[in-house]
Scaffold this active site. Structure first.
Site, PDB file in Angstrom:
ATOM      1  N   LYS A 206       0.811  -1.223   0.000  1.00 56.54           N
ATOM      2  CA  LYS A 206       0.000   0.000   0.000  1.00 56.54           C
ATOM      3  C   LYS A 206       0.843   1.271   0.000  1.00 56.54           C
ATOM      4  O   LYS A 206       0.464   2.286  -0.581  1.00 56.54           O
ATOM      5  CB  LYS A 206      -0.922   0.009   1.222  1.00 56.54           C
ATOM      6  CG  LYS A 206      -2.019  -1.038   1.174  1.00 56.54           C
ATOM      7  CD  LYS A 206      -3.063  -0.703   0.129  1.00 56.54           C
ATOM      8  CE  LYS A 206      -4.253  -1.657   0.189  1.00 56.54           C
ATOM      9  NZ  LYS A 206      -5.173  -1.433  -0.958  1.00 56.54           N
TER      10      LYS A 206
ATOM     11  N   GLU B  16      -9.775   6.426   2.780  1.00 58.30           N
ATOM     12  CA  GLU B  16     -10.691   5.414   3.294  1.00 58.30           C
ATOM     13  C   GLU B  16      -9.845   4.186   3.621  1.00 58.30           C
ATOM     14  O   GLU B  16      -8.783   3.981   3.048  1.00 58.30           O
ATOM     15  CB  GLU B  16     -11.739   5.062   2.237  1.00 58.30           C
ATOM     16  CG  GLU B  16     -11.307   4.001   1.201  1.00 58.30           C
ATOM     17  CD  GLU B  16     -10.183   4.444   0.283  1.00 58.30           C
ATOM     18  OE1 GLU B  16      -9.981   5.659   0.134  1.00 58.30           O
ATOM     19  OE2 GLU B  16      -9.482   3.580  -0.291  1.00 58.30           O
TER      20      GLU B  16
ATOM     21  N   SER C  91       1.718  -9.726  -1.115  1.00 58.23           N
ATOM     22  CA  SER C  91       1.432  -8.289  -1.030  1.00 58.23           C
ATOM     23  C   SER C  91       1.535  -7.713   0.371  1.00 58.23           C
ATOM     24  O   SER C  91       1.712  -6.518   0.543  1.00 58.23           O
ATOM     25  CB  SER C  91       0.039  -8.013  -1.591  1.00 58.23           C
ATOM     26  OG  SER C  91      -0.916  -8.816  -0.923  1.00 58.23           O
TER      27      SER C  91
END
Lengths: 280, 411
Positions: free
Chosen positions: B104, B126, B393
């Site tokens: 991220k 968000e 990830s």
């Protein structure tokens, strides 16, 4: 001429401004919606705006979000909303009805089928909040081919170029969003709205309605003095919410609230005319 | 090429730049927002177009990715696990080793630098599981920007540790109590904040969804994953891989890995969605495998929706995959046949979570465990000389409570 066009032509001839109240279809329960529409017309509404409930109302503030949730608890669908319009039309063949909602339920039904069903039900205009003109060609064509008016929003952030593009796609009227924010947000700045309306009127001869932030008779009157139409949503939906426990009483409350707005608007417009006639 | 039938179609990207000028990937993507947001989106697009080609901006981004995030992330040959699976050689792209523990931050660093150059002083985001929220709060702290994170009330309860992390980092976490009180509602609320505060606020969307230019911009920031992996596998194995596997919620880690390989026709792409309790149960989060096209959150894409066009609630053990939409580029990759989309159940993902932990000593995020679980099906069907790269990830530390609770263990 469409019902919306006729409505504005008539108002103009009478020197009056349109009052456009909004309620969410099926809020707080499906059987009260049609009586509410009739009550709003009786209280002086010129056009009624009916919200189509959606699970993700991104442009709406908490008041109208909760209205959608109450309606969806009863599984009120786009087809149900069209059914309510059809029922409303049995007793009222004059007052224009504008549907306001989000694109996805219309996409699911299909543009052609939706336009045909909306026309058959007696709908006059369709405002799809999350559909800017860039993406609207398909729906606008479908609506136009059924003599339905595509209604578009103009925002405080819209450039002159965008306003031109929006007005080229719109018919019936255009809807100026008086503030940066969601429905039911802060109070509006009438002077800056007036300046924007002047800009919009240079681009289009369509009537211009103003909404977002009109909460009472006083703000309705101030907007009526500068706009062709006053759109009131969250303030009314709050009344619906407050009456959810006794739904049969909501119509009476709405009638009172709208009646005050109607009177204040008509007085404000009359004052403005007197003011002009006195040569000020 | 192998025991597995190749499902690669002609690469749709050869010779064409997607999205098109108005943000479309074929029929998907676009810009479906209220009029007030059209101008700020255009402002963002113009700023992004300008800075993506700006040497100083790219240098700053590159420095941050190296010095702050810890890039490049390793490409690790999971030899013991590959041997257990008895087929293709599995390589793990170790995004779990990034600062904050997931991919991220590749995106939040890029968008935060852009925000600063645009003169925005306030960041909003968000978050679902809290990973994107933490990655946003992290870069906001570092740049000294005000940060507000919207998070569903249900998710706040499920992810208390990440909520506390965000608060430690100085962010305000706002509980969202509308709708289903999860990620999709947090996104609605962030949009409402943005439309109200557009003058000073930059909205950092965490995935390759939302209105144009977000899907393209987030992809470009995440494509560092695939660029590195492509270079690393050529150097470490001497050739391109046969397949890529990544989990897909919104789809940012998958696009990040896939994008630099899109024109490599021989590389088969697999996006893995969350099948939850099973696709047939209806309790899942797999719009590409079991949904229909529609419009939500500013773009046209595959959605989980009912016959009336209302968005329905999703179910996955992995909060990061618990989203009813998916990035529009994935919708296009699916329709064009360039990528294949499959789904993995909660139970299968949990099994892979344990396998990788015990066999390789790596605790994977539950999101990534969906990709790993698909590899346990894919690799055995391929010859031993084939290469599969999986995007690992994120790391699984955040998920140990979920796993323990699910297995009846009290920590």
């Amino acid at each position: 001429m469409s019902r919306i066009g006729q409505c504005f032509a008539q108002l103009r001839a009478q020197g009056r401004k349109a009052l456009i109240p909004y309620v969410t279809a099926g809020d707080p329960q499906p059987d009260v919606t049609v009586p509410l529409l009739h009550a709003m017309v009786a209280a002086g509404a010129d056009i009624v705006e009916l919200g189509v409930p959606f699970s993700d109302p991104m442009a709406d503030g908490p008041v109208i979000q909760r209205a959608s949730e109450r309606a969806l608890a009863h599984h009120v669908s786009l087809r149900d909303v069209l059914g309510m319009v059809r029922e409303f039309r049995r007793r009222d063949d004059v007052t224009p009805v504008v549907l306001m909602g989000y694109l996805n339920p219309v996409e699911m039904m299909g543009y052609e089928e939706f336009a045909q069903a909306a026309q058959a039900a007696g709908v006059d205009g369709v405002l799809t909040v999350d559909l800017p003109p860039e993406e609207a060609a398909g729906l606008v064509d479908a609506l136009r081919s059924r003599q339905l008016d595509p209604i578009f929003l103009i925002a405080p952030t819209s450039t002159l170029e965008r306003i031109e593009r929006i007005c080229a796609n719109a018919s019936g009227f255009v809807y100026y969003v008086s503030l940066k924010g969601v429905t039911g947000a802060a109070t509006l700045d009438v002077a800056s709205v007036a300046a924007r309306l002047a800009q919009i009127r240079e681009v289009t001869s369509l009537p211009v309605g103003v909404g977002f932030g009109i909460r009472d008779a006083e703000s309705a009157a101030r907007v009526a003095a500068i706009a062709d139409a006053v759109v009131v949503g969250s303030a009314l939906v709050k009344t619906v919410e407050a009456g959810a426990g006794r739904p049969q009483e909501i119509a009476g409350h709405l009638r009172l609230q709208l009646g005050e707005m109607r009177a204040a608007m008509d007085n404000a417009v009359a004052d403005a005319v007197t003011h002009r006639l006195r040569g000020n | 090429m192998s025991k597995q039938t190749s499902q690669t179609a002609a690469a749709p990207y050869a010779g064409q730049l997607l999205p098109d000028a108005s943000g479309h990937f074929g029929p998907y993507g676009g810009r479906f927002v209220a009029e007030t947001l059209m101008a700020p989106l255009e402002e963002l697009r113009l700023a992004y177009e300008r800075f993506r080609g700006d040497a100083a901006f790219l240098q700053e981004l590159d420095d941050d990715l190296r010095q702050y995030v810890g890039r490049p992330s390793p490409l690790y040959h999971a030899a013991r696990w590959s041997a257990r699976l008895g087929g293709a050689q599995v390589w793990l792209k170790r995004e779990d080793l990034n600062h904050t523990g997931a991919h991220k931050i590749n995106n939040t660093i890029g968008q935060a630098l852009l925000a600063r150059r645009m003169g925005k002083t306030r960041i909003i985001a968000e978050t679902g599981a809290g990973q994107h929220g933490v990655a946003t709060a992290t870069v906001a702290a570092r740049l000294g920007l005000e940060c507000v994170v919207y998070m569903g009330a249900v998710d706040i309860e499920r992810q208390a540790a990440n909520v506390f992390r965000m608060k430690l980092l100085g962010a305000t976490v706002v509980p969202v109590t509308s709708g289903s009180k999860t990620l999709k509602d947090a996104l609605n609320e962030a949009m409402r904040d943005w439309v109200t505060n557009i003058d000073n606020t930059f909205y950092i969307i965490g995935t390759v969804a939302g209105p144009h230019p977000y899907p393209a911009m987030v992809r470009d920031f995440q494509a560092i994953i695939g660029r590195e992996a492509r270079e690393q596998i050529l150097r470490q194995a001497g050739r391109l891989p046969d397949a890529l596997v990544a989990c897909v919620g919104g789809g940012s880690n998958a696009i990040g890995l896939f994008y630099p390989f899109l024109n490599d026709d021989g590389v088969v792409l697999y996006g893995v969605e969350a099948a939850g309790a099973g696709l047939e149960s209806g309790q899942h989060a797999a719009p590409l495998c079991a949904g229909r096209p529609g419009v939500l959150h500013g773009n046209r894409t595959y959605l989980m929706e009912d016959d009336d066009g209302q968005i329905i609630e999703t179910h996955s053990i992995s909060a990061g995959l618990d989203y009813p939409g998916v990035g529009p580029e994935h919708a296009w990759l699916k329709d064009s046949g360039r990528a294949n989309y499959v789904a993995i159940t909660d139970d299968e993902a949990l099994q892979a979570f344990h396998d990788l932990t015990r066999i390789e000593g790596i605790i994977p995020a539950l999101e990534s465990s969906h990709a790993l679980a698909y590899v346990t099906k894919l690799a055995p069907r391929l010859d031993r000389d084939k290469i599969v790269i999986v995007n690992l990830s994120g790391r699984g530390d955040k998920d140990i409570h979920t796993v323990a609770t699910r297995e009846g263990i009290r920590l």
